[in-house]
Design a protein around this motif. Structure first.
Motif, short mmCIF file in Angstrom:
data_model
loop_
_atom_site.label_atom_id
_atom_site.label_comp_id
_atom_site.label_asym_id
_atom_site.label_seq_id
_atom_site.Cartn_x
_atom_site.Cartn_y
_atom_site.Cartn_z
N GLY A 68 -41.20 -53.45 -13.68
CA GLY A 68 -41.25 -54.11 -14.98
C GLY A 68 -40.09 -53.68 -15.87
N GLN A 69 -39.81 -52.39 -15.86
CA GLN A 69 -38.69 -51.89 -16.67
C GLN A 69 -37.36 -52.43 -16.15
OE1 GLN A 69 -39.12 -50.32 -19.58
NE2 GLN A 69 -41.25 -50.75 -19.12
N ARG A 70 -37.24 -52.60 -14.85
CA ARG A 70 -36.02 -53.17 -14.27
C ARG A 70 -35.83 -54.60 -14.77
NH1 ARG A 70 -35.19 -56.83 -10.85
NH2 ARG A 70 -37.30 -56.85 -10.06
N MET A 71 -36.89 -55.38 -14.76
CA MET A 71 -36.81 -56.77 -15.22
C MET A 71 -36.38 -56.82 -16.69
SD MET A 71 -40.25 -58.38 -13.63
CE MET A 71 -40.16 -59.45 -12.23
N LEU A 72 -36.98 -56.00 -17.51
CA LEU A 72 -36.63 -55.96 -18.93
C LEU A 72 -35.18 -55.50 -19.13
CD1 LEU A 72 -39.93 -54.51 -20.39
CD2 LEU A 72 -38.98 -56.78 -20.85
N SER A 73 -34.77 -54.51 -18.37
CA SER A 73 -33.40 -53.99 -18.48
C SER A 73 -32.38 -55.05 -18.10
CB SER A 73 -33.22 -52.76 -17.60
OG SER A 73 -33.97 -51.69 -18.11
N GLU A 74 -32.68 -55.83 -17.07
CA GLU A 74 -31.76 -56.90 -16.66
C GLU A 74 -31.60 -57.93 -17.77
OE1 GLU A 74 -33.09 -58.59 -12.99
OE2 GLU A 74 -32.59 -56.80 -11.83
N LEU A 75 -32.71 -58.29 -18.41
CA LEU A 75 -32.63 -59.26 -19.50
C LEU A 75 -31.84 -58.70 -20.68
CD1 LEU A 75 -36.23 -60.78 -19.58
CD2 LEU A 75 -34.12 -61.92 -18.93
N GLU A 76 -32.09 -57.46 -21.02
CA GLU A 76 -31.37 -56.83 -22.13
C GLU A 76 -29.88 -56.73 -21.81
OE1 GLU A 76 -33.56 -53.21 -22.58
OE2 GLU A 76 -35.13 -54.18 -23.75
N ALA A 77 -29.53 -56.43 -20.57
CA ALA A 77 -28.13 -56.34 -20.17
C ALA A 77 -27.46 -57.71 -20.28
CB ALA A 77 -28.01 -55.80 -18.75
N GLU A 78 -28.16 -58.74 -19.88
CA GLU A 78 -27.62 -60.11 -19.97
C GLU A 78 -27.35 -60.47 -21.44
OE1 GLU A 78 -26.37 -63.59 -18.06
OE2 GLU A 78 -27.35 -61.95 -17.02
N LEU A 79 -28.27 -60.14 -22.30
CA LEU A 79 -28.11 -60.41 -23.72
C LEU A 79 -26.96 -59.59 -24.31
CD1 LEU A 79 -29.22 -62.07 -26.04
CD2 LEU A 79 -30.88 -60.25 -26.46
N ASN A 80 -26.86 -58.34 -23.91
CA ASN A 80 -25.77 -57.50 -24.39
C ASN A 80 -24.42 -58.04 -23.94
OD1 ASN A 80 -27.33 -55.68 -25.81
ND2 ASN A 80 -27.58 -54.31 -24.07
N ARG A 81 -24.34 -58.56 -22.70
CA ARG A 81 -23.09 -59.15 -22.22
C ARG A 81 -22.69 -60.35 -23.09
NH1 ARG A 81 -24.92 -57.51 -17.20
NH2 ARG A 81 -26.11 -59.40 -16.81
#
Length: 100
Positions: A68-81
């Protein structure tokens, strides 16, 4: 009530994560992102809702915490990019003498 398999729950969550990623990736109009708070509010709402789904899935034991944390981190990274790209584009325009 039918039992829900962990694989099915992960698949549904991944589909939701992919939908949010698509929403983020489709925002190529940097002017809209920088001047319109609607995009940010939509993404914040989507991210919050998704985090609640992940929390629930973890709490009932159908999703491992790390996944779950991996999924959230991926979304946050995409938004940060997206925001980093926007900032760099605006900076390049400013440096070139254009008003961003």
């Amino acid at each position: 009530m039918e039992n829900i398999s962990s694989d099915f729950a992960v698949k549904v969550l991944q589909e939701d994560a992919d939908r949010i990623k698509l929403l983020i990736r489709n925002q190529t109009n940097s002017l809209c992102i920088s001047q319109c708070k609607a995009f940010e509010e939509v993404v914040d709402t989507q991210m919050y809702g998704f985090s609640r789904q992940v929390f629930f899935a973890e709490k009932v034991g159908i999703l491992e915490r790390g996944e779950g944390q991996r999924m959230l981190s991926e979304l946050e990274a995409e938004l940060n990019r997206l925001y980093t790209d926007l900032y760099e584009t605006r900076q390049d325009l400013t440096d070139a003498g254009w008003e961003a």
